[in-house]
Motif scaffolding. Structure first.
Motif, PDB file in Angstrom:
ATOM      1  N   UNK A  47       0.859  -1.212   0.263  1.00  0.00           N
ATOM      2  CA  UNK A  47       0.120  -0.068  -0.174  1.00  0.00           C
ATOM      3  C   UNK A  47       0.812   0.961  -0.395  1.00  0.00           C
ATOM      4  N   UNK A  48       1.926   0.835   0.694  1.00  0.00           N
ATOM      5  CA  UNK A  48       2.980   2.436   1.053  1.00  0.00           C
ATOM      6  C   UNK A  48       3.083   2.749  -0.424  1.00  0.00           C
ATOM      7  N   UNK A  55       2.727   6.307  -2.778  1.00  0.00           N
ATOM      8  CA  UNK A  55       3.631   7.398  -3.251  1.00  0.00           C
ATOM      9  C   UNK A  55       3.658   6.859  -4.902  1.00  0.00           C
ATOM     10  N   UNK A  56       3.657   6.629  -5.295  1.00  0.00           N
ATOM     11  CA  UNK A  56       3.512   5.839  -6.842  1.00  0.00           C
ATOM     12  C   UNK A  56       1.738   7.051  -7.554  1.00  0.00           C
ATOM     13  N   UNK A 112       3.441  14.693  -2.027  1.00  0.00           N
ATOM     14  CA  UNK A 112       4.420  14.244  -1.370  1.00  0.00           C
ATOM     15  C   UNK A 112       5.751  14.773  -1.046  1.00  0.00           C
ATOM     16  N   UNK A 113       6.537  15.010  -2.439  1.00  0.00           N
ATOM     17  CA  UNK A 113       7.440  15.835  -3.038  1.00  0.00           C
ATOM     18  C   UNK A 113       7.224  17.230  -2.967  1.00  0.00           C
ATOM     19  N   UNK A 114       5.971  18.165  -2.940  1.00  0.00           N
ATOM     20  CA  UNK A 114       5.890  19.334  -2.938  1.00  0.00           C
ATOM     21  C   UNK A 114       6.230  19.405  -0.975  1.00  0.00           C
ATOM     22  N   UNK A 150       7.672  14.010 -11.401  1.00  0.00           N
ATOM     23  CA  UNK A 150       8.179  12.946 -10.628  1.00  0.00           C
ATOM     24  C   UNK A 150       9.607  12.933 -11.667  1.00  0.00           C
ATOM     25  N   UNK A 151       9.636  13.288 -12.995  1.00  0.00           N
ATOM     26  CA  UNK A 151      10.765  13.587 -13.895  1.00  0.00           C
ATOM     27  C   UNK A 151      11.367  14.293 -13.489  1.00  0.00           C
TER      28      UNK A 151
END
Length: 349
Positions: free
Chosen positions: A154-155, A159-160, A166-168, A307-308
Motif C-alpha cells: 500500500x505504501x 507513493x506511486x 508528497x514531493x511538494x 516525478x521526472x
C-alpha cells in the motif's frame, strides 16, 4: 489542553483504494479522553473522517498559540503508522515515518515542526499507539490481532499515485535540523521500529496496558515508571519506546503523568544545554501542511513532470543525517549530548 485522535479508517482516495480498516482506534481515543476529562483538561476529539490534516494541525496550532509556560498539552494518536520512501534523502533508512490521517499521511518532520510551535516552558506529552510496518492480521494466544501498520504494498501504491503531492509537502517542510523545539516533550510510542503495534479485545495492546497501569487515576508514579509498568504488561514482541525532545524542564518527567499543575520552585527551570534553539522563530503550520486548491490541481496536472524533475531538497543518497525522532514507535539510542535536544530512555523490565 488535550487532543485525542483515533482513526478506524482512512479515505481510500488518498490511499490508493485502501481504507485502512481497524476496529478499536476510536475506542482508544475515547478512553484517553476519559482520563483527561477526569482531570479537567480542555479537550478536542478527532475521530476517523474528522481526523484530517487540517483539523489535526489546526488543533495543535490552537494549543500552541494559547498555552503559556507552565501549561501542558496532551496529544494521543491511535491509528495506522507508515513508512514512505524518503524523497528528500534525509533518513538513514531511506524511509519517512508517518501518521496515517484520514486524507493523507503526515511525515515525521511535519510533526516535529508542529511541536516547534509550542513555547519554551510548555510541557507536551505525546502518546502514539501505532507502528510503521507489519502484517495486517496475526494470531496471538489463539486470538486474531490486527497490526496498526500500513502494508508495504500500500505504501508503494500511495507513493506511486501521489508522489507529486508528497514531493511538494517534503519540499515545503523544514527538516529537523532547521527547526528547534523549545517546549519540553515526552513521547511514548506503542512499539520499537522493528515491531508492530497490535490491537485486540477492544483496544490497542499498548493503550490497554496504559489504562490498566493508570487504574482510573490510582497510579502515582512518574513518567519513566509509567513506561516501565506498561513494559511489564506487554507481549515480548511489542516493547513501547520512551523519548524526550526539546528543552527538558526539570521535574517534568518526575510528575505524575497527565498532571495539569505547573512545575514550581526549583522544579520549574530548564535542565539546560540540550535544546536546539539556534535557528529561532516559530513556523506557521499552515504554510507547511496544507496546499491550496490551485496548488493541488497543478500537482495533478503536472505530476508526471514533477516525478521526472529534480528533487527540490537535493539528490537522493543513502548517507543522510541520522535522526533520533520517531512518532510511530521507533527505537532510539540513548544520547544526552546531541544537538537536537533529544533524550531516549530504556527502562529494564
Amino acid at each position: 489542553m488535550a487532543i485525542h485522535i483515533g482513526l478506524n479508517r482512512v479515505d481510500p482516495d488518498a490511499y490508493a483504494g485502501w481504507d485502512g480498516a481497524l476496529e478499536f482506534c476510536e475506542n482508544d481515543a475515547l478512553s484517553m479522553r476519559e482520563i483527561t476529562d477526569s482531570l479537567g483538561y480542555e479537550v478536542q476529539q478527532l475521530l476517523s473522517e474528522d481526523a484530517t490534516v487540517g483539523a489535526v494541525f489546526g488543533a495543535i496550532q490552537e494549543a500552541a498559540s494559547s498555552l503559556e509556560p507552565g501549561d501542558i498539552c496532551v496529544v494521543t494518536y491511535a491509528g495506522h503508522g507508515g513508512q514512505l520512501q524518503d524523497i528528500s534523502a534525509d533518513e538513514p533508512d531511506s524511509l519517512d515515518e508517518t501518521w496515517n490521517l484520514f486524507d493523507r499521511e503526515v511525515l515525521d518532520d511535519e510533526i516535529h515542526v508542529a511541536l516547534s510551535a509550542f513555547a519554551a516552558g510548555v510541557r507536551v506529552l505525546v502518546l502514539s499507539d501505532s507502528c510503521n510496518s507489519g502484517t495486517v492480521v496475526r494470531k496471538r494466544d489463539g486470538r486474531s490481532v490486527r497490526a496498526r501498520g500500513t502494508p508495504t504494498v500500500i505504501q508503494r501504491a500511495v507513493l506511486a499515485k501521489h508522489r507529486g503531492l508528497y514531493e511538494e509537502i517534503r519540499a515545503k517542510t523544514p527538516s529537523r535540523e532547521d527547526v528547534g523545539v523549545d517546549a519540553s516533550v515526552i513521547l511514548i510510542s506503542g512499539c520499537q521500529d522493528d515491531q508492530s503495534s497490535m490491537e485486540v479485545d477492544g483496544h490497542g495492546v499498548f493503550t490497554a496496558a496504559l489504562l490498566e497501569v493508570w487504574n482510573g487515576g490510582g497510579f502515582r508514579g512518574d513518567y519513566p515508571e509509567l513506561h516501565h509498568a506498561i513494559l511489564g504488561r506487554m507481549p515480548p514482541d511489542q516493547e513501547p519506546n520512551y523519548l524526550t525532545i526539546g528543552d527538558p524542564l526539570r521535574g517534568f518527567e518526575e510528575q505524575v503523568p497527565f498532571s495539569i499543575n505547573a512545575l514550581t520552585g526549583n522544579d520549574s527551570g530548564p535542565e539546560g544545554g540540550t535544546a536546539d534553539t539556534a535557528h529561532g522563530g516559530k513556523v506557521k503550520l499552515y504554510q507547511i501542511v496544507e496546499l491550496s486548491p490551485e496548488e493541488l490541481e497543478d500537482l495533478k496536472l503536472h505530476r508526471d513532470d514533477d516525478m521526472e524533475g529534480p528533487n527540490p531538497r537535493g539528490p537522493h543518497n543513502d548517507h543522510g543525517v541520522h535522526h533520533d525522532h520517531d512518532y510511530g514507535g521507533a527505537h532510539h539510542d540513548h544520547d544526552h549530548t546531541n544537538p537536537g535536544g533529544q533524550h531516549t530512555h530504556s527502562h529494564p523490565q
